[in-house]
Scaffold this motif. Sequence first.
Motif, PDB file in Angstrom:
ATOM      1  N   GLU B   2       1.035  -1.208   0.066  1.00  9.24           N
ATOM      2  CA  GLU B   2      -0.330  -0.039  -0.107  1.00  9.24           C
ATOM      3  C   GLU B   2       1.199   1.082  -0.065  1.00  9.24           C
ATOM      4  N   PRO B   3       0.465   2.346  -0.864  1.00  5.42           N
ATOM      5  CA  PRO B   3       1.269   3.008  -1.067  1.00  5.42           C
ATOM      6  C   PRO B   3       0.887   3.796   0.489  1.00  5.42           C
ATOM      7  N   ALA B   4       2.382   4.627   0.969  1.00  2.00           N
ATOM      8  CA  ALA B   4       2.133   6.223   1.938  1.00  2.00           C
ATOM      9  C   ALA B   4       0.323   6.424   2.052  1.00  2.00           C
ATOM     10  N   LYS B   5       0.141   6.607   2.992  1.00  5.02           N
ATOM     11  CA  LYS B   5      -1.152   7.968   3.169  1.00  5.02           C
ATOM     12  C   LYS B   5      -1.178   8.829   2.839  1.00  5.02           C
ATOM     13  N   ARG B   8       3.130  12.949   6.868  1.00  5.94           N
ATOM     14  CA  ARG B   8       3.949  12.478   7.637  1.00  5.94           C
ATOM     15  C   ARG B   8       3.362  11.500   9.047  1.00  5.94           C
ATOM     16  N   GLU B   9       3.026  10.734   8.208  1.00  4.24           N
ATOM     17  CA  GLU B   9       2.550   9.313   8.839  1.00  4.24           C
ATOM     18  C   GLU B   9       3.768   8.065   9.193  1.00  4.24           C
ATOM     19  N   GLN B  10       4.668   8.310   8.251  1.00  2.45           N
ATOM     20  CA  GLN B  10       5.990   7.136   7.891  1.00  2.45           C
ATOM     21  C   GLN B  10       7.107   8.503   8.292  1.00  2.45           C
ATOM     22  N   HIS B  11       7.373   8.288   9.586  1.00  3.33           N
ATOM     23  CA  HIS B  11       9.160   9.170   9.581  1.00  3.33           C
ATOM     24  C   HIS B  11       8.926  10.030   9.458  1.00  3.33           C
ATOM     25  N   PRO B  12       7.822  11.017  10.420  1.00  6.18           N
ATOM     26  CA  PRO B  12       7.850  12.334  10.686  1.00  6.18           C
ATOM     27  C   PRO B  12       8.556  12.854  11.177  1.00  6.18           C
ATOM     28  N   ASP B  13      10.075  12.928  11.565  1.00  6.14           N
ATOM     29  CA  ASP B  13      10.906  13.738  10.968  1.00  6.14           C
ATOM     30  C   ASP B  13      11.789  13.661  11.015  1.00  6.14           C
ATOM     31  N   VAL B  14      11.761  12.933   9.427  1.00  8.85           N
ATOM     32  CA  VAL B  14      13.009  13.361   8.090  1.00  8.85           C
ATOM     33  C   VAL B  14      12.359  15.261   7.360  1.00  8.85           C
ATOM     34  N   ARG B  57      10.880   7.686  -2.532  1.00 14.29           N
ATOM     35  CA  ARG B  57       9.812   6.367  -2.585  1.00 14.29           C
ATOM     36  C   ARG B  57       9.093   5.849  -1.443  1.00 14.29           C
ATOM     37  N   GLU B  58      10.572   4.875  -0.695  1.00 10.61           N
ATOM     38  CA  GLU B  58      10.976   3.892  -0.275  1.00 10.61           C
ATOM     39  C   GLU B  58      10.388   4.535   1.587  1.00 10.61           C
ATOM     40  N   ALA B  59      10.778   5.651   1.674  1.00 11.31           N
ATOM     41  CA  ALA B  59      10.872   6.834   3.082  1.00 11.31           C
ATOM     42  C   ALA B  59       9.011   7.059   2.882  1.00 11.31           C
TER      43      ALA B  59
END
Lengths: 175, 175
Positions: B2-5, B8-14, B57-59
């Motif tokens: 599933e693509p990232a929604k 912010r949901e993934q790796h919010p601190d990056v 893409r991955e993050a």
Amino acid sequence: MEPAKDAREQHPDVQFDDTDRALLLALDEDPRMTTMALAQRCGLARGTVHARLERFREAGVLRLNSARVDPARLGRPLSAMVAVELDQHDIDGAIAALSRVPEVLECFAPAGETDLLVRVVARDPDDLYRVSEDVRLCPGVTRTRTSVYLRRVIPYRVGPLLREGLAANRLPKTR
Amino acid sequence: MEPAKDAREQHPDVQFDDTDRALLLALDEDPRMTTMALAQRCGLARGTVHARLERFREAGVLRLNSARVDPARLGRPLSAMVAVELDQHDIDGAIAALSRVPEVLECFAPAGETDLLVRVVARDPDDLYRVSEDVRLCPGVTRTRTSVYLRRVIPYRVGPLLREGLAANRLPKTR
DNA sequence: CCTTGATTGATCATTCTGTTCAAAGCGGAC
DNA sequence: GTCCGCTTTGAACAGAATGATCAATCAAGG
């Protein structure tokens, strides 16, 4: 050649048909998916996909890619709306000045008493104060009122509109 | 997969560094620019560009590509904000129900008296009435107030933030 | 039924990609 | 100043993709 600033500026009447929408949904999976892979995902010929993507690009009907960037990842996690009252003299001057404030993300003219609603971001509350001052000091601005957005409850999304009414066979095929 | 929604949901601190920003600015010119062309535009090695795009893409640090779609091109040119008051019981239920309304673009919790601000789009005033009703009928919603956005004065943009503070030699090279 | 535009599928030369590897560069820790 | 780990660079190569062209087919509107 300067890229299209906004989809609305070019060809404002162009609407996306079902093929466009299928492609756009597939691109949500991977925006750099090859045209070969897109053709397979969408059940289209490679030439058709190529033509459609070219049309997106040449017609400037999509927003800039940077619309996908969350300002929080550029050091501005704080979001707020500034309601602005304007002097009736120089609305265009005010708008031009607001455009030059980098922290201004977008700006609307709502119905009702408020003249403009300006969506801004900032590093922290102190920085928000500074940004609000930048807005207040734009020519034509007589009064501002800032409302901080504490939490983003539903992040921006257009996918549901893209999917709505699209026939099941037009959705990207499962692998 | 599933693509990232949402970024912010993934790796919010990056956060994006200068190389990321240079690439993102170059992609504003053409989001499907080849890695070879991007390398030339940004003065980077092809392998570096490849690695960075893979990392995006991955993050899942960018919003979905459909964030670039203007709802007006999907037949919803009318934009509005609905201020919502909630029953204190079931905020999560209300938010879940709001998420299921396709015309809801995004939703914030502001500071102050209003519980939620819900950004919606519609086909026309009649349709806006229907969408406002859809919002009002979500569980936990006790009262709504709709404010129509008559005109988009500054379309959404993040480019100025991307460019800010970026050294001139990091901007995409002119041809 | 005719016309026009879009789509398809094939072709081919060119370009790009994905991956691997060794070397160099950079920045932080000690 | 040295060491270490990570990032970047540049080269190489097989395979994949692209861009363009063309003829045939399809679909929709007049």
